[in-house]
Scaffold this motif. Sequence first.
Motif, PDB file in Angstrom:
ATOM      1  N   LYS A 178       0.596  -1.061   0.064  1.00  0.00           N
ATOM      2  CA  LYS A 178       0.044  -0.098  -0.210  1.00  0.00           C
ATOM      3  C   LYS A 178       0.551   1.527   0.058  1.00  0.00           C
ATOM      4  N   GLY A 205      -2.002   4.441   1.961  1.00  0.00           N
ATOM      5  CA  GLY A 205      -3.177   3.299   2.912  1.00  0.00           C
ATOM      6  C   GLY A 205      -3.752   2.492   0.728  1.00  0.00           C
ATOM      7  N   GLU A 206      -3.877   3.228   0.274  1.00  0.00           N
ATOM      8  CA  GLU A 206      -4.122   2.855  -0.809  1.00  0.00           C
ATOM      9  C   GLU A 206      -3.069   1.377  -2.013  1.00  0.00           C
ATOM     10  N   TRP A 257     -14.888  -2.833  -2.675  1.00  0.00           N
ATOM     11  CA  TRP A 257     -14.618  -3.538  -1.424  1.00  0.00           C
ATOM     12  C   TRP A 257     -15.431  -5.051  -0.656  1.00  0.00           C
ATOM     13  N   GLN A 300      -4.472   0.496   9.707  1.00  0.00           N
ATOM     14  CA  GLN A 300      -4.198   0.395   8.215  1.00  0.00           C
ATOM     15  C   GLN A 300      -6.392   0.648   8.273  1.00  0.00           C
ATOM     16  N   ASN A 324      -9.310   1.277   5.637  1.00  0.00           N
ATOM     17  CA  ASN A 324      -9.238   1.321   4.041  1.00  0.00           C
ATOM     18  C   ASN A 324     -11.128   0.865   3.900  1.00  0.00           C
TER      19      ASN A 324
END
Length: 718
Positions: A85, A88-89, A527, A625, A627
């Motif tokens: 990541k 965070g992506e 997601w 983390q 998301n």
Amino acid sequence: MKTILAPIILLIGTLGFAQTKKDTLKSKEKEIEAVTLTYKKPTVESKVDRTVFNVANSSILAGNTTWDVLRMTPLLSVDNYDALKAEGESVTVYINDRKSVFTGKELKEYLQTIPADNLMKIEVITSPSARYEATGSVINIVLKKRDDEGMKGSVTFNNRQNTQNSQYTNLNLNYHKKKFTQTLIGSYSDNTFVQRNSFLNTVYENNIVTDGRTYIVYKGKNPSLSSTSEFEINDKNTMGVILEMYQGKRSNSSEAEGFRQINGVFDQSYDQNQSSSTLNRTLGTNVFYKYYDKEKNRILDINLGTNYDGQSDNNYFIKNTVSSTDGISVNEIGVLSDIENRNYYLKIDYIHPFGKEGGNLEVGGKMDFNNNVIPNDLYGNQPEDLSTKDIFHYEDNINSLYVNYSKTFFKKLETRVGIRYEHIDYKIRQDIAGASRKDSYGAFLPNILVKYSFSDKYDLSLTYNRNLWRPWYSEFNPFMQPTNDGFYTRGNMDLLPNPSDRLYMKFGFLKKYFLSARYMYTNQDYWTAYLTEGDKIISQETNFVGKVHKYYLFANTNQSFLKNKLNVNFGFGWNYLDNSDFNTRNRIEGAANYLSYWAGSTNVSYTNLFNKNINLSAWVEVSNQNNGNSYANTTNVFHNISATKIFPKTQMEFSLQLMNIFGRPNFDSTTYSQIGSFRNSTKSDWYGFSLTFVKRFGNQKVKENTKTDVEKNSGGEK
């Protein structure tokens, strides 16, 4: 946190004082005969569109693989599924500007076969130009290029002790003679990792609560071989061939147990044993031609390649269930899968000076063909409503064109404007179930970069990017399979891509302090979601429509002390997410509408301690983390301390590395869905120590993989 930082700070302070005292005494004993000024790149460079981690010849490489160094790279993190990541992506990984065919655990296993000693730098490109494919951030791993005459290389032996023992061996050979260069890298690893998980799943309807735990042992034997042959036809023309071969042979086992209640009353309990064996083979080929006119800054780069990835899986589950209504039952499920992925591509890039004022034009395109086949077969005594056999097909053709124009005005204002167009045709189908989907769409993806230098010490930059993240082919596969925790998983043929807009601002001052701010907006994403069918709890990727606003602040500095022997890089980030519309429109109960969290990391290295060729390094990361619809319940502290002794005359090195010795990482997060909340806690095997021996031979001089002056500036470096 204080427990971890205190000994590191004390160690650095003590060593720094001792080193300074010794250097002072030595300077009094003899006069200074000459002064030599040597420029050394900072460990971390903050540019307009990327952060560059210069690791060549750094003590941080000792005893590590490329995967280990990626985990220590500023802005990067690894989740409990071994996915990289950036801020965070999800990211796309390139190696020497060539997109990697690996993702997920396969990417980790492959990068673990590349010794960190081969690394020149790692570029975290948070605002990629139109040259890169339609993704979010990009990681470009740049390897060293050895071009001195003759044969040279190294042999590496590593032994790592986590819960169980792992070994790693590498042979690196390079031969250069006049216009021909040959590089050969062979690696073999025999790894064993242990993972402990616990879960607590709550389905709101009837208050169905399931809690349990799993114990998993991963074993893998992974040989790999890569070859690069390069021939300089003349000063301007070069051609070559890259071959990559990788094999992963894994045997995993797991034990799981669970206990379920309905409205506080016992419903059932189960225990499950799983054993699996996997054979993965990957072959990549790339034929390239490059025209490079250094005087006129012109480059033509043509790449023609294929990638093949085949994976055979055999999973076997035995599940014993004790039910309050049905008594004792036994299910035995075998899962056979034989994945075949084929990729063919042609990529052309051209850079040409444009106009008399120093402008630069970059154009290019790519044709990409993918053909993926996943046969699935279930056998044994299994629950009802579970398909036993099918073949999933995914085919696509992606064609893209891009143009970038960059120019500097008044020697202070750097600009870059670009646009990329991508068009995809894809077909999805199941042979037996008969489900199918065919679709196509195109997307324009603009990007803008502006940087103004007030002086040589102060500058301000602004970038804008439009991005598009597409689902991975396996995420479409709707064939339902059991998982090692007693539940089920499947893909979703209705998935749509995730578009986003990103605005990024960065302020640099005194050439060593950087402040940056990022805003990202999306109104659609996909997601992991959960749903129930009968008594089955199923996880699957699902589209979520709703506005999400993300705000990010980051501060970074890179400092050198004690005559550049002590180098410290420190970064700290604060994140704020507005999920209110996202949660309301998707009826996600229990999730926070507004979320705030922070993360920080520090890299410290000390070179040539006491002038005895001893290098020290330490790394600390504090992060959680969050998301999409998954939120962290705990903050993890990762740390790594290493010492390396170098013997220059014999070209040998010995390294000792300590990993997370003050605390084991624990990935604890809760995912919120329309039907309930699902908490998972994973205690990873990222702790212990390792010993590494390296023997080098030949001339180890290297040069950086630089291209044109235009590409070396902050707006267009590759």
